[in-house]
Scaffold this active site. Structure first.
Site, PDB file in Angstrom:
ATOM      1  N   ASP A 162       5.844  -3.680   9.838  1.00 12.25           N
ATOM      2  CA  ASP A 162       4.730  -4.517   9.432  1.00 12.25           C
ATOM      3  C   ASP A 162       5.192  -5.953   9.209  1.00 12.25           C
ATOM      4  O   ASP A 162       6.380  -6.213   8.964  1.00 12.25           O
ATOM      5  CB  ASP A 162       4.096  -3.979   8.147  1.00 12.25           C
ATOM      6  CG  ASP A 162       3.474  -2.608   8.338  1.00 12.25           C
ATOM      7  OD1 ASP A 162       3.105  -2.286   9.480  1.00 12.25           O
ATOM      8  OD2 ASP A 162       3.361  -1.865   7.342  1.00 12.25           O
ATOM      9  N   LYS A 163       4.252  -6.868   9.243  1.00 11.86           N
ATOM     10  CA  LYS A 163       4.554  -8.294   9.116  1.00 11.86           C
ATOM     11  C   LYS A 163       5.458  -8.588   7.928  1.00 11.86           C
ATOM     12  O   LYS A 163       6.433  -9.336   8.042  1.00 11.86           O
ATOM     13  CB  LYS A 163       3.251  -9.088   8.996  1.00 11.86           C
ATOM     14  CG  LYS A 163       3.440 -10.577   8.713  1.00 11.86           C
ATOM     15  CD  LYS A 163       2.110 -11.275   8.542  1.00 11.86           C
ATOM     16  CE  LYS A 163       2.305 -12.742   8.188  1.00 11.86           C
ATOM     17  NZ  LYS A 163       0.999 -13.434   7.990  1.00 11.86           N
TER      18      LYS A 163
END
Length: 378
Positions: A162-163
């Protein structure tokens, strides 16, 4: 008029691969449907092979006549594939240039040879271009760092973080290496371990075995749902604090947001998680941690070219290490050293070396078992 849904043997079924597809900004995309995708819909297969694009965008391209299967334009997203067909995709120039343009982005390379890149991803870096993030992604940075990745699907990326999740990722530099790594991931032989800081006191090691799918009402979120895909997460306690616990997680499966969803499902949301933690993700009596406290600390796999078992480790980044140090001091003040020392399940665990040390290292373990303490079977 010929029914576009009608199944027929592909005309190009006997065509041999002519070499790697060109994924550069100035060429169309040539793909071959994996045999395992036989029976699946065209839009589903494209979403898998071109994951940097949304399915709705790919469906629009199909309806616009931008997609040809076996040399014939197909305008029906639900068209069923046999497996083995060739697919030609024509992107619009502006979208292709925007999503696949090389950019000079700082990348923390842990290991690199002619076959693989292993990197330690920083927080805030999106892996694939997508809605709202067409530039400045890991894919853009990889294309600048290694231009030859333009000829490998998804610039060699085989899994995601994820970011705002940090830590180790592997990237394939050749189509052959990518195929091998995907097979290892499907066989669950790639070992991935994470450190996470969660709210509440986790009593001991455990397993969350609960299916994950789209949230029934909030479609941008994932959730534990009865009709979801099987998902299994092992966890154990590394250290307990006043109102938080540092745990290590190992994945048997790789579902979207798996650790975040599973830990929330057992009432231990990740500290700082803005989507699944809500107000409960805040550190008690402290500032809000600006992201989910989750770090991919260990990665083990078999090198696609040499066949050697390899292991990489990475310590938690500075922001997460500082938070752990603060929580440790608060626990010492509240309970004293004795209770803190009782917090870990494995007092002499050799993995404790990487706590608070954000260096990363590679260990060539040769023919030895690369498991190195992963939790449960992978």
């Amino acid at each position: 008029m010929e029914n576009p849904q009608k199944k027929k043997a592909p005309a190009d079924a006997s065509i041999k691969d002519s070499g790697p597809a060109d994924y550069s900004a100035n060429a169309g995309i040539a793909l071959r449907v994996p045999t395992a995708c036989g029976g699946q819909r065209l839009d589903q297969v494209l979403a898998r092979l071109l994951s940097q694009h949304s399915r709705s965008r790919l469906q629009d391209w199909i309806r616009e006549g931008r997609v040809a299967v076996g040399g014939a334009v197909t305008v029906e997203p639900r068209f069923r594939l046999w497996g083995g067909e060739t697919i030609a995709v024509t992107e619009s120039t502006d979208e292709r240039a925007e999503a696949s343009a090389p950019e000079e982005i700082p990348l923390r390379i842990v290991f690199e040879d002619d076959t693989l890149i292993v990197l330690d991803k920083q927080a805030g870096l999106v892996v694939h271009p997508g809605s709202g993030n067409w530039r400045g992604t890991l894919l853009n940075g990889l294309l600048h760092h290694a231009p030859q990745l333009a000829r490998v699907p998804r610039a060699g990326i085989v899994h995601r973080l994820d970011k705002d999740t940090t830590g180790l990722m592997v990237v394939a530099k050749t189509l052959e290496a990518q195929t091998d790594l995907v097979r290892q991931l499907q066989a669950r032989s790639v070992k991935r371990c994470y450190q996470a800081l969660v709210r509440g006191i986790v009593e001991g090691a455990g397993i969350v075995d609960a299916p994950i799918g789209r949230h029934p009402t909030v479609r941008t979120r994932m959730a534990v749902v009865s009709g979801g895909r099987p998902a299994r997460t092992h966890y154990r306690v590394l250290e307990r604090f006043v109102a938080c616990t540092l745990i290590e997680c190992a994945l048997e499966t790789g579902r979207t947001h798996q650790i975040r969803v599973h830990m929330t499902s057992i009432a231990h949301p990740l500290v700082g998680d803005p989507i699944y933690g809500g107000c409960a993700s805040r550190v008690p009596q402290g500032a809000v941690f600006p992201r989910q406290a989750l770090h991919a600390c260990r990665l083990a796999l078999v090198h696609p070219a040499s066949g050697k078992a390899m292991l990489w480790r990475s310590g938690v980044p500075a922001d997460m290490a500082a938070l752990i140090d603060r929580l440790r001091l608060e626990s010492l003040a509240a309970h004293g050293a004795e209770q803190l020392a009782e917090g870990a399940d494995d007092e002499d665990d050799e993995d404790d070396w990487d706590e608070g040390d954000d260096r990363a290292e590679m260990i060539d373990v040769g023919d030895e078992d690369p498991d190195d303490g992963d939790l449960g079977e992978q």
